[in-house]
Enzyme design. Structure first.
Site, PDB file in Angstrom:
ATOM      1  N   ARG A 118      25.071  -2.850  63.446  1.00 25.47           N
ATOM      2  CA  ARG A 118      25.156  -2.619  64.889  1.00 25.47           C
ATOM      3  C   ARG A 118      24.532  -3.748  65.718  1.00 25.47           C
ATOM      4  O   ARG A 118      25.091  -4.182  66.713  1.00 25.47           O
ATOM      5  CB  ARG A 118      24.403  -1.308  65.186  1.00 25.47           C
ATOM      6  CG  ARG A 118      24.402  -0.848  66.620  1.00 25.47           C
ATOM      7  CD  ARG A 118      23.505   0.389  66.784  1.00 25.47           C
ATOM      8  NE  ARG A 118      23.626   1.284  65.653  1.00 25.47           N
ATOM      9  CZ  ARG A 118      24.532   2.260  65.575  1.00 25.47           C
ATOM     10  NH1 ARG A 118      25.337   2.495  66.559  1.00 25.47           N
ATOM     11  NH2 ARG A 118      24.589   3.032  64.507  1.00 25.47           N
ATOM     12  N   CYS A 149      43.617  16.730  73.163  1.00 27.71           N
ATOM     13  CA  CYS A 149      43.455  18.176  73.339  1.00 27.71           C
ATOM     14  C   CYS A 149      42.277  18.706  72.537  1.00 27.71           C
ATOM     15  O   CYS A 149      42.452  19.419  71.549  1.00 27.71           O
ATOM     16  CB  CYS A 149      44.731  18.890  72.930  1.00 27.71           C
ATOM     17  SG  CYS A 149      46.011  18.626  74.136  1.00 27.71           S
ATOM     18  N   GLY A 188      20.018  -0.727  60.396  1.00 29.80           N
ATOM     19  CA  GLY A 188      19.632   0.302  61.349  1.00 29.80           C
ATOM     20  C   GLY A 188      18.905  -0.233  62.564  1.00 29.80           C
ATOM     21  O   GLY A 188      18.345   0.551  63.338  1.00 29.80           O
TER      22      GLY A 188
HETATM   23  C1  PLP Z   1      25.559   1.439  57.815  1.00 36.30           C
HETATM   24  C2  PLP Z   1      24.641   0.698  56.910  1.00 36.30           C
HETATM   25  C3  PLP Z   1      23.901  -0.389  57.379  1.00 36.30           C
HETATM   26  C4  PLP Z   1      23.937  -0.852  58.808  1.00 36.30           C
HETATM   27  O1  PLP Z   1      23.524   0.090  59.727  1.00 36.30           O
HETATM   28  P1  PLP Z   1      23.403  -0.379  61.268  1.00 36.30           P
HETATM   29  O2  PLP Z   1      22.849   0.793  61.957  1.00 36.30           O
HETATM   30  O3  PLP Z   1      24.786  -0.687  61.738  1.00 36.30           O
HETATM   31  O4  PLP Z   1      22.533  -1.571  61.289  1.00 36.30           O
HETATM   32  C5  PLP Z   1      23.120  -1.085  56.486  1.00 36.30           C
HETATM   33  N1  PLP Z   1      23.043  -0.711  55.189  1.00 36.30           N
HETATM   34  C6  PLP Z   1      23.736   0.332  54.697  1.00 36.30           C
HETATM   35  C7  PLP Z   1      23.629   0.677  53.284  1.00 36.30           C
HETATM   36  C8  PLP Z   1      24.540   1.074  55.542  1.00 36.30           C
HETATM   37  O5  PLP Z   1      25.214   2.119  55.058  1.00 36.30           O
END
Ligand code: PLP
Length: 415
Positions: free
Chosen positions: A277, A345, A240
């Site tokens: 990300r 659309c 995240g």
């Molecule tokens: C999606 C996810 C991540 C990565 O999230 P990012 O925002 O892309 O860093 C890490 N761990 C789990 C379990 C996820 O589902």
């Protein structure tokens, strides 16, 4: 980080930092819509993460971008892979990741079958988010190494739809997690760790506070589990880590995040993180050409050849992506307030509203920034619209890594 490191590896690559001339050449050669991913930037992002978290288990969240060139690049850095499906497990294995973890969220039977088959010849850790996943694994004759996913009841992120930490779908409620670990252990599984993920897009102080609270909570839980006599190898605090989608937003201070994580992490185990990300977002650009320009009383509608089927995030999460004109004379043009729309659309098929753009003309090339994460991954074929091509850059080299889909491809599964 030293100033030399900042100079060679800046914390963010903005859309304006990409060479417009090179992007124009790529669009001419490979046509549009086109995803461009620079694996050298992926390496830089990975290096910055490793520098900030020198001792952590770093597992790349494959779902952010699972193109082969990206996976192979990240596997070479020594990161592990955090996979959300059997398909991702197989692809991570093919890219030769040394550590593969499958995070089973409501796993379909077919996924469990495939993952257990994969486990016949490969090491894998399975993160369970519900106790009955253990039953389903035992039924398939597998009782290997697991993590237990904890629902921390703490969410973070840029949109309600990405705050997994408070959603009961994900993980075992924190109050029952210790019991789940003991249960798994008594049943003969090797419980190597616990895991929690708050959501996606940690960027500001509020998100950082939520992250810190999550790290504290899972650390405490790891302490309770140790008291129950089970020594965990690792405690993963999820991914995240955010990126600035707007030019006006400062980049995440990865060192501040690392410091906050270390301070809050009290578990007697290795720290694990799972960035997706952060590794890939600013390594990618989406290129689109203008099909139509329509002045209306409200706005200038600029229709381009990419839309919600190419890049779903704006339609799905109201996500903001910078849009830049890549014409050579962009500087000299008057600007207009544009609504950049796709050809689908649906009224949600808008890539950006109220964007001041150098007066677009038919055939002009636009770049859409931070398209390296959850871009091609979420592309789909709605409206029988084939998916775009992907080209990978590495230094001065470029290579087509996914060819453009054709209408014939769309029919190939039909009998
Ligand atoms: C999606 C996810 C991540 C990565 O999230 P990012 O925002 O892309 O860093 C890490 N761990 C789990 C379990 C996820 O589902």
């Amino acid at each position: 980080m030293t100033s030399a490191a900042v100079a060679t590896n800046p914390p963010v690559r903005r859309l304006g930092d990409w060479s417009a001339a090179r992007l124009r050449d790529l669009a001419d050669e490979y046509e549009t819509p086109l995803y461009v991913v620079d694996v050298e930037r992926v390496r830089e992002n990975a290096a910055r993460l490793r520098e900030a978290f020198p001792d952590a288990d770093i597992d790349y969240a494959v779902k952010a971008n699972s193109r082969k060139s990206v996976l192979e690049t990240i596997a070479e850095t020594g990161f592990g892979a955090e996979c959300a499906s059997a398909g991702e497990v197989v692809r991570a294995g093919e890219a030769e990741f040394s550590d593969v973890r499958y995070t089973a969220v409501n796993p379909p039977a077919r996924d469990l079958d495939r993952v257990v088959e994969y486990a016949d010849d490969n090491e894998i850790t399975i993160t369970i988010g519900a106790l009955d996943t253990l039953d389903r694994l035992e039924e398939r004759g597998w009782s290997g190494t697991v993590y237990v996913r904890v629902n921390p009841a703490i969410g973070a992120g840029h949109h309600a739809k990405v705050r997994t930490g408070t959603d009961p779908k994900f993980g075992i409620p924190a109050g029952r997690a210790r019991e789940a670990v003991v249960d798994a252990d008594e049943r003969g599984f090797t419980v190597a760790g616990i895991h929690a993920h708050a959501g996606s897009g940690i960027l500001d102080a509020e998100d950082l506070a939520a992250h810190r609270a999550l790290v504290e909570r899972v650390s405490e839980l790891a302490g309770d589990i140790a008291d129950a006599g089970i020594a965990l190898d690792a405690v993963s605090v999820g991914g995240g880590f955010g990126v600035p989608y707007r030019e006006s937003e400062p980049p995440l201070d990865i060192h501040a995040l690392a410091r906050a994580t270390r301070e809050a992490f009290t578990a007697d185990a290795r720290l694990g993180i799972e960035p997706g990300r952060y590794c890939v977002a600013d390594a990618g650009v989406l290129l689109a050409r203008v099909n139509t320009v329509k002045p209306t009383p409200e706005t200038t509608v600029v229709g381009v050849d990419a839309g919600m089927t190419t890049l779903a995030r704006p339609a799905l999460y109201d996500a903001f992506h910078e849009i830049r004109s890549l014409v050579p004379d962009a500087e000299g043009r008057e600007t207009v307030a544009a609504t950049v729309t796709g050809p689908v659309c649906e009224s949600s098929d808008v890539l950006g509203r109220d964007r001041e753009l150098p007066a677009p003309e038919r055939g002009n090339l636009l770049g859409i920034g931070n398209a390296g994460a959850y871009g091609y991954e979420m592309a789909n074929t709605y409206n029988a619209r084939p998916r775009p091509a992907v080209v990978a850059l590495d230094g001065a080299d470029s290579e087509l890594c996914v060819r453009r889909e054709t209408v014939a491809d769309l029919g190939r599964l039909e009998s």
